[in-house]
Design a protein around this motif. Structure first.
Motif, PDB file in Angstrom:
ATOM      1  N   MET A   1       0.754  -1.192  -0.075  1.00  0.00           N
ATOM      2  CA  MET A   1       0.101   0.060  -0.073  1.00  0.00           C
ATOM      3  C   MET A   1       0.746   1.237   0.049  1.00  0.00           C
ATOM      4  N   LEU A   2       0.624   2.277  -0.811  1.00  0.00           N
ATOM      5  CA  LEU A   2       1.371   3.444  -0.966  1.00  0.00           C
ATOM      6  C   LEU A   2       1.383   4.178   0.360  1.00  0.00           C
ATOM      7  N   ASN A   3       2.347   4.902   0.705  1.00  0.00           N
ATOM      8  CA  ASN A   3       2.264   5.593   1.938  1.00  0.00           C
ATOM      9  C   ASN A   3       2.412   6.975   1.543  1.00  0.00           C
ATOM     10  N   ILE A   4       1.521   7.982   2.127  1.00  0.00           N
ATOM     11  CA  ILE A   4       1.787   9.421   1.788  1.00  0.00           C
ATOM     12  C   ILE A   4       3.013   9.813   2.113  1.00  0.00           C
ATOM     13  N   GLU A   5       3.380   9.680   3.309  1.00  0.00           N
ATOM     14  CA  GLU A   5       4.596  10.375   3.746  1.00  0.00           C
ATOM     15  C   GLU A   5       5.820  10.154   2.596  1.00  0.00           C
ATOM     16  N   GLN A   6       5.830   8.693   2.272  1.00  0.00           N
ATOM     17  CA  GLN A   6       6.862   8.373   1.434  1.00  0.00           C
ATOM     18  C   GLN A   6       6.848   9.087   0.006  1.00  0.00           C
ATOM     19  N   LEU A   7       5.563   9.387  -0.401  1.00  0.00           N
ATOM     20  CA  LEU A   7       5.353   9.820  -1.765  1.00  0.00           C
ATOM     21  C   LEU A   7       5.705  11.465  -1.563  1.00  0.00           C
ATOM     22  N   VAL A   8       5.718  12.086  -0.437  1.00  0.00           N
ATOM     23  CA  VAL A   8       5.950  13.436  -0.377  1.00  0.00           C
ATOM     24  C   VAL A   8       7.420  13.633  -0.115  1.00  0.00           C
ATOM     25  N   ALA A   9       8.019  12.569   0.492  1.00  0.00           N
ATOM     26  CA  ALA A   9       9.545  12.403   0.715  1.00  0.00           C
ATOM     27  C   ALA A   9      10.043  12.328  -0.957  1.00  0.00           C
ATOM     28  N   PHE A  10       9.470  11.460  -1.439  1.00  0.00           N
ATOM     29  CA  PHE A  10       9.960  11.235  -2.825  1.00  0.00           C
ATOM     30  C   PHE A  10       9.997  12.599  -3.969  1.00  0.00           C
ATOM     31  N   VAL A  11       8.842  13.092  -3.716  1.00  0.00           N
ATOM     32  CA  VAL A  11       8.513  14.394  -4.704  1.00  0.00           C
ATOM     33  C   VAL A  11       9.458  15.498  -4.192  1.00  0.00           C
ATOM     34  N   ALA A  12       9.733  15.664  -2.801  1.00  0.00           N
ATOM     35  CA  ALA A  12      10.627  16.554  -2.208  1.00  0.00           C
ATOM     36  C   ALA A  12      12.052  16.481  -2.823  1.00  0.00           C
ATOM     37  N   ALA A  13      12.509  15.210  -2.880  1.00  0.00           N
ATOM     38  CA  ALA A  13      13.792  14.848  -3.249  1.00  0.00           C
ATOM     39  C   ALA A  13      14.067  15.160  -4.580  1.00  0.00           C
ATOM     40  N   ALA A  14      13.017  14.643  -5.718  1.00  0.00           N
ATOM     41  CA  ALA A  14      13.141  14.978  -7.094  1.00  0.00           C
ATOM     42  C   ALA A  14      13.046  16.517  -7.322  1.00  0.00           C
ATOM     43  N   GLU A  15      12.136  17.280  -6.373  1.00  0.00           N
ATOM     44  CA  GLU A  15      12.251  18.598  -6.634  1.00  0.00           C
ATOM     45  C   GLU A  15      13.419  19.517  -6.138  1.00  0.00           C
ATOM     46  N   GLN A  16      13.621  18.988  -5.027  1.00  0.00           N
ATOM     47  CA  GLN A  16      14.973  19.951  -4.256  1.00  0.00           C
ATOM     48  C   GLN A  16      16.240  19.529  -5.043  1.00  0.00           C
ATOM     49  N   GLY A  17      16.500  18.453  -5.282  1.00  0.00           N
ATOM     50  CA  GLY A  17      17.638  17.931  -6.151  1.00  0.00           C
ATOM     51  C   GLY A  17      18.456  16.971  -5.227  1.00  0.00           C
ATOM     52  N   SER A  18      18.251  16.722  -3.891  1.00  0.00           N
ATOM     53  CA  SER A  18      18.999  16.012  -3.347  1.00  0.00           C
ATOM     54  C   SER A  18      17.941  15.665  -2.112  1.00  0.00           C
ATOM     55  N   PHE A  19      18.346  14.540  -1.183  1.00  0.00           N
ATOM     56  CA  PHE A  19      17.809  14.205   0.099  1.00  0.00           C
ATOM     57  C   PHE A  19      18.009  15.114   1.054  1.00  0.00           C
ATOM     58  N   SER A  20      19.326  15.642   1.189  1.00  0.00           N
ATOM     59  CA  SER A  20      19.691  16.714   2.133  1.00  0.00           C
ATOM     60  C   SER A  20      18.600  17.979   2.042  1.00  0.00           C
ATOM     61  N   ALA A  21      18.487  18.324   0.847  1.00  0.00           N
ATOM     62  CA  ALA A  21      17.538  19.555   0.613  1.00  0.00           C
ATOM     63  C   ALA A  21      16.435  19.478   0.690  1.00  0.00           C
ATOM     64  N   ALA A  22      15.890  18.183   0.374  1.00  0.00           N
ATOM     65  CA  ALA A  22      14.451  17.633   0.565  1.00  0.00           C
ATOM     66  C   ALA A  22      14.055  17.574   1.824  1.00  0.00           C
ATOM     67  N   ALA A  23      15.093  17.233   2.812  1.00  0.00           N
ATOM     68  CA  ALA A  23      15.017  17.113   4.272  1.00  0.00           C
ATOM     69  C   ALA A  23      14.667  18.714   5.082  1.00  0.00           C
ATOM     70  N   ARG A  24      15.639  19.496   4.420  1.00  0.00           N
ATOM     71  CA  ARG A  24      15.630  21.066   4.989  1.00  0.00           C
ATOM     72  C   ARG A  24      14.159  21.505   4.403  1.00  0.00           C
ATOM     73  N   HIS A  25      13.730  21.219   3.261  1.00  0.00           N
ATOM     74  CA  HIS A  25      12.413  21.608   2.745  1.00  0.00           C
ATOM     75  C   HIS A  25      11.362  21.245   3.584  1.00  0.00           C
ATOM     76  N   LEU A  26      11.500  20.003   3.982  1.00  0.00           N
ATOM     77  CA  LEU A  26      10.281  19.316   4.789  1.00  0.00           C
ATOM     78  C   LEU A  26      10.423  19.614   6.330  1.00  0.00           C
ATOM     79  N   GLY A  27      11.532  19.970   7.002  1.00  0.00           N
ATOM     80  CA  GLY A  27      11.864  20.226   8.267  1.00  0.00           C
ATOM     81  C   GLY A  27      11.981  18.912   8.715  1.00  0.00           C
ATOM     82  N   LYS A  28      12.639  17.708   8.116  1.00  0.00           N
ATOM     83  CA  LYS A  28      12.898  16.429   8.587  1.00  0.00           C
ATOM     84  C   LYS A  28      14.335  16.122   8.554  1.00  0.00           C
TER      85      LYS A  28
END
Length: 291
Positions: A1-28
């Motif tokens: 089953m798809l997890n919304i939080e996982q999808l949010v992390a995936f989209v953020a990483a794709a749009e921000q260009g890296s996992f670290s940038a995605a983490a800063r963007h999401l506050g995680k």
């Protein structure tokens, strides 16, 4: 089953260009974003990112998945918003009635703002004249009614004036009235008048509505204007209805002998007394300056 939080992390990483940038963007933390994307890849059985370079790059499968993930997240947001609207008792449907004599431009801006504030409330607009409109409110068939002031508002209804409507006499550019500085009452009486039926049902406007000896009636104000454009007769209409037609040169207004001052009427919004308006209806009234 798809997890919304996982999808949010995936989209953020794709749009921000890296996992670290995605983490800063999401506050995680970076690890939570990385774990979320990894778990999504495991659940889907595909690789979303090529991690062989300094910055993760979407794989062809990841590219296709990104657009679908965005659609799913938008749908999830709509579901959350709709659920919150239900909790707040926002109307599923807001029914309003407008007198055919009133231009929709009177409400246009307020309705647009309401639609943005309450995107899940459907608006049902009907055109009802005089007693039909007030009866619809009394019988709970509509929540709000907009009409031109007549004799007296029926018992059981509250009202507030929201605008003044200016009336003008109009004819086609080819009419015999077009070049007259002032049109005499005798001349008007002898020429065909086109009247919106709702005008004949309004006790305040009846006299103007039946000025001529030769009268054609129509249910819709736009139909009245079209008949006048064709040179079939003259009419008295709210000025807001003809602004564009005047600019195009298909209609002109003229001054009749009986008009000593500007012809004005009050436009009112009505609702049932002691009825608690829903959030969308109340907001629409606020945008019209009622509350």
């Amino acid at each position: 089953m798809l997890n919304i939080e996982q999808l949010v992390a995936f989209v953020a990483a794709a749009e921000q260009g890296s996992f670290s940038a995605a983490a800063r963007h999401l506050g995680k933390s970076q690890s939570s974003v990385s774990i979320g994307v990894n778990n999504l890849e495991v659940d889907l059985g595909i690789t979303l990112f090529d991690r062989s370079t300094k910055y993760p790059k979407l794989t062809p499968q990841g590219e296709r998945m990104l657009s679908q993930a965005k659609v799913l997240l938008r749908q999830a947001e709509r579901i959350r918003n709709y659920s919150q609207a239900s909790v707040d008792s926002v109307e599923d449907t807001l029914k309003i009635a407008i007198d055919p004599l009133l231009p929709f431009s009177l409400l246009e801006s307020a309705i647009e703002k309401m639609s943005q504030r309450f995107p899940f409330t459907q608006v049902d607009v009907s055109r009802l004249a005089a007693h039909q409109l007030t009866n619809a409110i009394i019988n709970d068939q509509v929540e709000l009614g907009f009409n031109l002031a007549a004799d007296a508002v029926p018992e059981g209804l509250d009202f507030v004036s929201i605008a003044n409507i200016e009336w003008v006499c109009i004819c086609s550019p080819d009419s015999i009235f077009a070049d007259m500085q002032q049109v005499s009452n005798e001349t008007l009486i002898g020429e065909r008048q086109i009247v919106c039926r709702s005008m004949m049902q309004n006790t305040v406007l009846q006299a103007q509505g039946a000025f001529s000896q030769d009268i054609w009636q129509a249910d819709d104000q736009e139909d009245v204007i079209k008949l006048v454009e064709q040179g079939i007769g003259w009419a008295i209409v709210p000025k807001d209805f003809i602004v564009e037609k005047q600019a195009m040169g298909t209609l002109i207004d003229f001054r009749p002998e009986f008009q000593r001052y500007e012809m004005m009427n009050s436009a009112d919004v009505l609702w049932k007394t002691n009825t608690r308006l829903g959030p969308a209806a109340k907001y629409l009234c606020e945008m019209l300056g009622v509350f």
